[in-house]
Design an enzyme around this catalytic site. Structure first.
Site, mmCIF file in Angstrom:
data_model
loop_
_atom_site.group_PDB
_atom_site.id
_atom_site.type_symbol
_atom_site.label_atom_id
_atom_site.label_comp_id
_atom_site.label_asym_id
_atom_site.label_seq_id
_atom_site.Cartn_x
_atom_site.Cartn_y
_atom_site.Cartn_z
ATOM 1 N N HIS A 190 0.854 -1.188 0.000
ATOM 2 C CA HIS A 190 0.000 0.000 0.000
ATOM 3 C C HIS A 190 0.891 1.240 0.000
ATOM 4 O O HIS A 190 2.003 1.196 0.509
ATOM 5 C CB HIS A 190 -0.901 -0.032 1.247
ATOM 6 N N ASP A 310 -11.222 1.661 -1.510
ATOM 7 C CA ASP A 310 -10.314 2.522 -0.760
ATOM 8 C C ASP A 310 -11.089 3.317 0.296
ATOM 9 O O ASP A 310 -10.777 4.467 0.579
ATOM 10 C CB ASP A 310 -9.512 3.463 -1.673
HETATM 11 C C1 1WB Z 1 -5.408 9.193 1.445
HETATM 12 C C2 1WB Z 1 -5.580 8.134 0.594
HETATM 13 C C3 1WB Z 1 -4.774 9.022 2.643
HETATM 14 C C4 1WB Z 1 -5.068 6.897 0.927
HETATM 15 C C5 1WB Z 1 -4.271 7.802 2.967
HETATM 16 O O1 1WB Z 1 -3.652 7.817 4.140
HETATM 17 C C6 1WB Z 1 -4.429 6.734 2.125
HETATM 18 C C7 1WB Z 1 -5.921 10.498 1.114
HETATM 19 C C8 1WB Z 1 -3.111 6.832 4.728
HETATM 20 O O2 1WB Z 1 -6.546 10.640 0.069
HETATM 21 O O3 1WB Z 1 -5.692 11.411 1.891
HETATM 22 C C9 1WB Z 1 -5.227 5.778 -0.007
HETATM 23 O O4 1WB Z 1 -5.065 4.650 0.365
HETATM 24 O O5 1WB Z 1 -5.492 6.021 -1.185
HETATM 25 MN MN MN Z 2 -5.766 2.809 0.416
#
Ligand code: 1WB
Ligand code: MN
Length: 350
Positions: A190, A310
Protein backbone atom coordinates in the site's frame (compact mmCIF):
# COMPACT_ATOMS: atom_id res chain seq x y z
CA UNK A 1 -34.31 -7.20 10.32
CA UNK A 2 -35.09 -10.88 10.63
CA UNK A 3 -31.97 -12.96 10.36
CA UNK A 4 -33.33 -15.58 8.01
CA UNK A 5 -31.68 -17.07 4.92
CA UNK A 6 -32.72 -14.39 2.45
CA UNK A 7 -31.64 -11.50 4.65
CA UNK A 8 -28.10 -12.86 4.90
CA UNK A 9 -25.88 -10.50 2.92
CA UNK A 10 -24.29 -13.35 1.03
CA UNK A 11 -27.65 -14.81 -0.03
CA UNK A 12 -27.92 -12.43 -2.95
CA UNK A 13 -30.65 -12.33 -5.55
CA UNK A 14 -29.96 -14.23 -8.75
CA UNK A 15 -28.07 -12.04 -11.19
CA UNK A 16 -26.39 -9.87 -8.60
CA UNK A 17 -22.65 -10.36 -8.37
CA UNK A 18 -20.99 -10.63 -4.95
CA UNK A 19 -18.78 -7.62 -4.26
CA UNK A 20 -15.62 -7.96 -2.17
CA UNK A 21 -13.79 -4.64 -1.77
CA UNK A 22 -10.10 -5.39 -1.42
CA UNK A 23 -8.25 -2.27 -0.12
CA UNK A 24 -10.28 -0.98 2.78
CA UNK A 25 -8.65 1.02 5.54
CA UNK A 26 -9.20 1.08 9.29
CA UNK A 27 -7.34 2.00 12.45
CA UNK A 28 -7.45 1.46 16.19
CA UNK A 29 -7.25 4.13 18.91
CA UNK A 30 -3.85 2.97 20.16
CA UNK A 31 -2.26 3.36 16.72
CA UNK A 32 -3.99 6.71 16.21
CA UNK A 33 -2.56 7.94 19.54
CA UNK A 34 0.93 6.73 18.66
CA UNK A 35 0.72 8.52 15.29
CA UNK A 36 -0.27 11.71 17.11
CA UNK A 37 2.96 11.36 19.13
CA UNK A 38 4.95 10.84 15.92
CA UNK A 39 3.41 14.01 14.46
CA UNK A 40 4.31 16.00 17.59
CA UNK A 41 7.95 14.84 17.48
CA UNK A 42 8.21 16.20 13.91
CA UNK A 43 10.94 15.42 11.39
CA UNK A 44 11.61 15.23 7.67
CA UNK A 45 9.23 12.45 6.63
CA UNK A 46 6.67 13.58 4.08
CA UNK A 47 4.08 11.37 5.76
CA UNK A 48 3.99 13.85 8.65
CA UNK A 49 1.79 16.17 6.57
CA UNK A 50 -1.05 13.68 6.47
CA UNK A 51 -0.32 12.15 9.88
CA UNK A 52 -0.31 15.57 11.59
CA UNK A 53 -3.52 16.69 9.93
CA UNK A 54 -5.38 13.49 10.67
CA UNK A 55 -4.14 12.43 14.13
CA UNK A 56 -2.78 15.52 15.90
CA UNK A 57 -6.20 16.96 16.66
CA UNK A 58 -8.30 17.31 19.80
CA UNK A 59 -10.77 14.49 20.42
CA UNK A 60 -13.59 17.02 19.97
CA UNK A 61 -12.25 18.07 16.55
CA UNK A 62 -11.93 14.53 15.26
CA UNK A 63 -12.55 14.44 11.52
CA UNK A 64 -15.20 12.41 9.78
CA UNK A 65 -12.32 10.54 8.12
CA UNK A 66 -10.75 9.49 11.42
CA UNK A 67 -14.15 8.58 12.82
CA UNK A 68 -14.70 6.30 9.84
CA UNK A 69 -11.22 4.78 10.10
CA UNK A 70 -11.84 3.86 13.74
CA UNK A 71 -15.33 2.46 13.11
CA UNK A 72 -16.05 -1.09 12.03
CA UNK A 73 -19.57 -2.00 13.11
CA UNK A 74 -21.65 1.11 12.44
CA UNK A 75 -20.84 3.60 9.67
CA UNK A 76 -18.80 1.08 7.71
CA UNK A 77 -21.41 -1.66 7.68
CA UNK A 78 -24.08 0.89 6.82
CA UNK A 79 -22.10 2.16 3.82
CA UNK A 80 -21.64 -1.45 2.73
CA UNK A 81 -25.33 -2.26 3.15
CA UNK A 82 -26.44 0.90 1.38
CA UNK A 83 -24.39 0.07 -1.71
CA UNK A 84 -24.49 -3.73 -1.73
CA UNK A 85 -20.88 -4.26 -0.80
CA UNK A 86 -20.86 -7.79 0.57
CA UNK A 87 -17.41 -7.79 2.14
CA UNK A 88 -14.52 -5.46 2.89
CA UNK A 89 -10.97 -6.78 3.10
CA UNK A 90 -9.67 -4.65 5.96
CA UNK A 91 -6.14 -3.41 6.51
CA UNK A 92 -4.58 -1.09 9.08
CA UNK A 93 -4.29 2.25 7.32
CA UNK A 94 -1.03 3.84 6.13
CA UNK A 95 1.60 4.38 7.42
CA UNK A 96 0.71 1.37 9.58
CA UNK A 97 3.30 0.82 12.32
CA UNK A 98 6.23 1.75 10.10
CA UNK A 99 6.96 5.16 11.69
CA UNK A 100 7.28 3.81 15.26
CA UNK A 101 10.39 2.61 17.06
CA UNK A 102 10.76 -1.15 16.61
CA UNK A 103 9.44 -2.32 20.00
CA UNK A 104 6.33 -0.17 19.91
CA UNK A 105 5.80 -1.07 16.24
CA UNK A 106 5.83 -4.80 16.99
CA UNK A 107 3.48 -4.39 19.99
CA UNK A 108 1.00 -2.30 18.00
CA UNK A 109 1.12 -4.68 15.04
CA UNK A 110 0.11 -7.56 17.32
CA UNK A 111 -2.65 -5.48 18.90
CA UNK A 112 -4.00 -4.35 15.53
CA UNK A 113 -4.00 -7.91 14.24
CA UNK A 114 -5.89 -9.11 17.32
CA UNK A 115 -8.51 -6.39 16.79
CA UNK A 116 -8.84 -7.21 13.09
CA UNK A 117 -9.33 -10.87 13.93
CA UNK A 118 -12.06 -9.87 16.43
CA UNK A 119 -13.82 -7.80 13.76
CA UNK A 120 -13.79 -10.78 11.42
CA UNK A 121 -15.12 -13.05 14.18
CA UNK A 122 -17.99 -10.61 14.84
CA UNK A 123 -18.90 -10.37 11.14
CA UNK A 124 -17.45 -13.36 9.33
CA UNK A 125 -19.49 -12.83 6.16
CA UNK A 126 -18.79 -9.09 5.99
CA UNK A 127 -15.11 -8.72 6.80
CA UNK A 128 -11.82 -10.42 6.07
CA UNK A 129 -8.52 -8.81 7.02
CA UNK A 130 -4.90 -8.36 6.10
CA UNK A 131 -2.30 -8.52 8.86
CA UNK A 132 0.19 -5.83 9.75
CA UNK A 133 3.75 -6.47 10.82
CA UNK A 134 6.71 -4.30 11.81
CA UNK A 135 9.40 -4.60 9.13
CA UNK A 136 11.80 -2.61 11.35
CA UNK A 137 12.83 -5.97 12.86
CA UNK A 138 12.41 -8.66 10.19
CA UNK A 139 12.82 -11.62 12.57
CA UNK A 140 10.03 -10.36 14.85
CA UNK A 141 7.97 -9.52 11.79
CA UNK A 142 8.18 -13.10 10.57
CA UNK A 143 6.94 -14.46 13.92
CA UNK A 144 3.93 -12.14 13.78
CA UNK A 145 3.28 -13.04 10.15
CA UNK A 146 3.12 -16.71 11.11
CA UNK A 147 0.80 -16.03 14.04
CA UNK A 148 -1.45 -13.82 11.92
CA UNK A 149 -2.03 -16.52 9.32
CA UNK A 150 -1.89 -19.71 11.41
CA UNK A 151 -3.58 -18.55 14.62
CA UNK A 152 -5.64 -15.47 13.67
CA UNK A 153 -6.55 -16.76 10.19
CA UNK A 154 -5.98 -13.40 8.54
CA UNK A 155 -5.87 -13.50 4.73
CA UNK A 156 -2.49 -11.92 3.87
CA UNK A 157 -0.36 -8.93 4.75
CA UNK A 158 -0.27 -5.22 4.16
CA UNK A 159 2.87 -3.10 4.19
CA UNK A 160 3.01 0.61 3.45
CA UNK A 161 5.89 0.80 0.98
CA UNK A 162 9.25 1.91 2.39
CA UNK A 163 10.39 1.47 5.98
CA UNK A 164 12.89 4.06 7.21
CA UNK A 165 13.53 4.83 3.53
CA UNK A 166 14.41 1.20 2.72
CA UNK A 167 12.70 -1.14 0.25
CA UNK A 168 11.87 -4.83 0.38
CA UNK A 169 14.41 -5.81 -2.31
CA UNK A 170 17.16 -5.33 0.32
CA UNK A 171 18.36 -8.70 1.56
CA UNK A 172 17.68 -7.84 5.21
CA UNK A 173 13.96 -7.91 4.31
CA UNK A 174 14.04 -11.18 2.38
CA UNK A 175 12.87 -13.17 5.43
CA UNK A 176 9.60 -11.23 5.10
CA UNK A 177 9.24 -12.14 1.42
CA UNK A 178 10.20 -15.72 2.21
CA UNK A 179 7.60 -15.96 5.00
CA UNK A 180 4.79 -14.56 2.85
CA UNK A 181 5.64 -17.03 0.09
CA UNK A 182 5.91 -19.98 2.49
CA UNK A 183 2.61 -19.10 4.16
CA UNK A 184 0.95 -18.78 0.74
CA UNK A 185 -0.28 -15.36 1.81
CA UNK A 186 -0.24 -12.30 -0.48
CA UNK A 187 1.63 -9.13 0.44
CA UNK A 188 -0.29 -5.94 -0.34
CA UNK A 189 2.08 -3.02 -0.89
CA UNK A 190 0.00 0.00 0.00
CA UNK A 191 1.23 3.57 -0.53
CA UNK A 192 2.80 6.02 1.83
CA UNK A 193 4.50 9.27 0.87
CA UNK A 194 7.79 9.19 -1.08
CA UNK A 195 10.90 8.29 0.93
CA UNK A 196 13.25 11.08 2.03
CA UNK A 197 15.63 10.55 -0.90
CA UNK A 198 12.97 11.31 -3.50
CA UNK A 199 10.96 13.77 -1.45
CA UNK A 200 12.00 17.27 -2.60
CA UNK A 201 9.75 17.80 -5.65
CA UNK A 202 6.79 16.38 -3.72
CA UNK A 203 6.98 18.92 -0.88
CA UNK A 204 4.72 21.51 -2.56
CA UNK A 205 1.01 21.46 -3.34
CA UNK A 206 0.53 18.31 -1.20
CA UNK A 207 1.92 16.30 -4.12
CA UNK A 208 3.27 13.73 -1.64
CA UNK A 209 -0.21 12.30 -1.07
CA UNK A 210 -2.73 10.26 -3.02
CA UNK A 211 -2.82 12.77 -5.90
CA UNK A 212 0.64 11.66 -7.21
CA UNK A 213 3.32 10.88 -4.61
CA UNK A 214 1.74 7.65 -3.32
CA UNK A 215 1.69 6.11 -6.77
CA UNK A 216 5.27 7.16 -7.59
CA UNK A 217 6.45 5.68 -4.28
CA UNK A 218 4.79 2.28 -4.74
CA UNK A 219 5.54 2.14 -8.47
CA UNK A 220 9.22 2.65 -7.65
CA UNK A 221 9.03 -0.04 -4.97
CA UNK A 222 7.52 -2.50 -7.45
CA UNK A 223 10.12 -1.73 -10.13
CA UNK A 224 12.88 -2.28 -7.54
CA UNK A 225 11.41 -5.68 -6.65
CA UNK A 226 11.38 -6.67 -10.33
CA UNK A 227 14.74 -5.22 -11.43
CA UNK A 228 16.74 -6.34 -8.37
CA UNK A 229 16.21 -10.02 -9.04
CA UNK A 230 14.62 -10.44 -5.58
CA UNK A 231 11.68 -12.16 -7.22
CA UNK A 232 14.00 -14.78 -8.71
CA UNK A 233 14.29 -16.04 -5.12
CA UNK A 234 10.54 -16.02 -4.45
CA UNK A 235 8.84 -17.30 -7.57
CA UNK A 236 5.57 -18.01 -5.80
CA UNK A 237 5.34 -14.75 -3.86
CA UNK A 238 2.16 -12.82 -4.65
CA UNK A 239 2.32 -9.05 -4.33
CA UNK A 240 -0.86 -6.98 -4.64
CA UNK A 241 -0.87 -3.28 -5.46
CA UNK A 242 -3.76 -0.84 -5.64
CA UNK A 243 -4.75 2.22 -7.65
CA UNK A 244 -4.98 0.31 -10.94
CA UNK A 245 -1.42 -0.91 -10.57
CA UNK A 246 0.18 2.41 -9.52
CA UNK A 247 0.86 3.20 -13.23
CA UNK A 248 3.13 0.15 -13.64
CA UNK A 249 0.86 -1.64 -16.16
CA UNK A 250 1.16 1.36 -18.48
CA UNK A 251 4.96 1.15 -18.30
CA UNK A 252 5.37 -2.57 -19.01
CA UNK A 253 6.35 -2.19 -22.65
CA UNK A 254 9.04 0.37 -21.85
CA UNK A 255 10.16 -1.53 -18.75
CA UNK A 256 10.67 -4.61 -20.92
CA UNK A 257 12.56 -2.66 -23.56
CA UNK A 258 14.79 -0.63 -21.26
CA UNK A 259 14.88 -3.15 -18.45
CA UNK A 260 15.53 -6.26 -20.51
CA UNK A 261 18.14 -8.26 -18.56
CA UNK A 262 19.93 -8.94 -21.86
CA UNK A 263 21.08 -5.31 -21.78
CA UNK A 264 23.21 -6.20 -18.76
CA UNK A 265 22.22 -3.22 -16.63
CA UNK A 266 20.29 -5.08 -13.95
CA UNK A 267 20.77 -8.49 -12.36
CA UNK A 268 17.30 -9.99 -12.72
CA UNK A 269 16.54 -13.08 -14.85
CA UNK A 270 13.17 -12.25 -16.43
CA UNK A 271 11.55 -9.39 -18.26
CA UNK A 272 9.72 -6.99 -15.90
CA UNK A 273 6.38 -7.93 -17.48
CA UNK A 274 7.08 -11.60 -16.77
CA UNK A 275 7.42 -10.84 -13.06
CA UNK A 276 4.41 -8.58 -13.21
CA UNK A 277 2.19 -11.32 -14.61
CA UNK A 278 3.66 -14.06 -12.40
CA UNK A 279 4.04 -12.31 -9.05
CA UNK A 280 1.57 -9.43 -8.96
CA UNK A 281 -2.11 -8.63 -8.91
CA UNK A 282 -3.68 -5.18 -8.95
CA UNK A 283 -6.80 -3.60 -7.51
CA UNK A 284 -8.88 -0.74 -8.86
CA UNK A 285 -8.88 1.27 -5.60
CA UNK A 286 -9.54 4.93 -6.28
CA UNK A 287 -9.36 4.66 -10.08
CA UNK A 288 -12.84 4.60 -11.53
CA UNK A 289 -11.75 4.80 -15.17
CA UNK A 290 -13.16 2.20 -17.51
CA UNK A 291 -10.51 2.75 -20.19
CA UNK A 292 -7.73 2.11 -17.68
CA UNK A 293 -9.61 -0.97 -16.44
CA UNK A 294 -9.97 -2.41 -19.95
CA UNK A 295 -6.31 -1.76 -20.69
CA UNK A 296 -5.24 -3.53 -17.47
CA UNK A 297 -7.50 -6.52 -18.08
CA UNK A 298 -6.12 -6.93 -21.59
CA UNK A 299 -2.50 -6.27 -20.57
CA UNK A 300 -2.13 -8.38 -17.41
CA UNK A 301 -5.11 -10.71 -17.56
CA UNK A 302 -8.53 -10.74 -15.95
CA UNK A 303 -7.32 -13.14 -13.26
CA UNK A 304 -4.98 -10.45 -11.88
CA UNK A 305 -7.40 -7.55 -11.37
CA UNK A 306 -9.68 -7.03 -8.35
CA UNK A 307 -12.21 -4.40 -7.42
CA UNK A 308 -11.57 -2.11 -4.43
CA UNK A 309 -13.07 1.06 -3.00
CA UNK A 310 -10.31 2.52 -0.76
CA UNK A 311 -12.85 3.23 1.98
CA UNK A 312 -12.98 5.68 3.72
CA UNK A 313 -10.62 7.73 1.56
CA UNK A 314 -12.92 7.23 -1.42
CA UNK A 315 -16.72 7.20 -1.26
CA UNK A 316 -18.48 3.85 -1.58
CA UNK A 317 -21.39 4.84 -3.84
CA UNK A 318 -19.47 5.89 -6.97
CA UNK A 319 -17.02 2.99 -6.64
CA UNK A 320 -19.91 0.51 -6.49
CA UNK A 321 -21.91 2.20 -9.24
CA UNK A 322 -18.84 2.39 -11.46
CA UNK A 323 -18.05 -1.31 -11.32
CA UNK A 324 -21.74 -2.25 -11.68
CA UNK A 325 -21.94 -0.17 -14.88
CA UNK A 326 -18.53 -1.08 -16.31
CA UNK A 327 -18.70 -2.86 -19.69
CA UNK A 328 -17.63 -6.36 -18.65
CA UNK A 329 -18.70 -9.86 -19.52
CA UNK A 330 -20.42 -11.81 -16.78
CA UNK A 331 -17.27 -13.85 -16.25
CA UNK A 332 -15.03 -10.76 -16.08
CA UNK A 333 -17.40 -9.13 -13.62
CA UNK A 334 -17.43 -12.19 -11.34
CA UNK A 335 -13.65 -12.44 -11.38
CA UNK A 336 -13.14 -8.72 -10.72
CA UNK A 337 -15.76 -8.40 -8.05
CA UNK A 338 -15.18 -11.57 -6.04
CA UNK A 339 -13.69 -14.71 -7.60
CA UNK A 340 -10.14 -13.35 -7.86
CA UNK A 341 -10.28 -12.07 -4.28
CA UNK A 342 -11.56 -15.45 -3.11
CA UNK A 343 -8.71 -17.23 -4.89
CA UNK A 344 -5.88 -14.79 -4.10
CA UNK A 345 -6.80 -14.07 -0.47
CA UNK A 346 -8.35 -17.44 0.32
CA UNK A 347 -11.75 -15.97 1.13
CA UNK A 348 -14.58 -18.52 1.31
CA UNK A 349 -17.00 -18.42 -1.62
CA UNK A 350 -20.47 -17.21 -0.57
C1 1WB B 1 -5.41 9.19 1.44
C2 1WB B 1 -5.58 8.13 0.59
C3 1WB B 1 -4.77 9.02 2.64
C4 1WB B 1 -5.07 6.90 0.93
C5 1WB B 1 -4.27 7.80 2.97
O1 1WB B 1 -3.65 7.82 4.14
C6 1WB B 1 -4.43 6.73 2.12
C7 1WB B 1 -5.92 10.50 1.11
C8 1WB B 1 -3.11 6.83 4.73
O2 1WB B 1 -6.55 10.64 0.07
O3 1WB B 1 -5.69 11.41 1.89
C9 1WB B 1 -5.23 5.78 -0.01
O4 1WB B 1 -5.06 4.65 0.37
O5 1WB B 1 -5.49 6.02 -1.19
MN1 MN C 1 -5.77 2.81 0.42
Amino acid sequence: MKNNETSRPDAMPAGRVRKIATEEACSIPEVAAALRDVARRGGESLDLKLVGGLYDVEESARSELLTRLLDIDTLRLKAMDDHQVDMQLLGLTAPGVQMFEPGLAADLARLANDRLAEAVRRHPTRFAALATFAPQDPATAVREMERAIKVLKLRGFIINSHTNNEYLDQQKYWPILEAAEALGAPLYIHPRAPSDGMAAPFRDYRLEAAVWGYGMEVGTHVVRLMMSGALDQFEKLRVVIGHMGEAVPFWLWRLDYMGNPARGRSPQKLLPSEYFRRNFAITTSGVEDELALRYCIDRIGIDNVMWAIDYPYQPTAPAAQWIDAAPLTREEREKLCHRNAERIFGIAAA
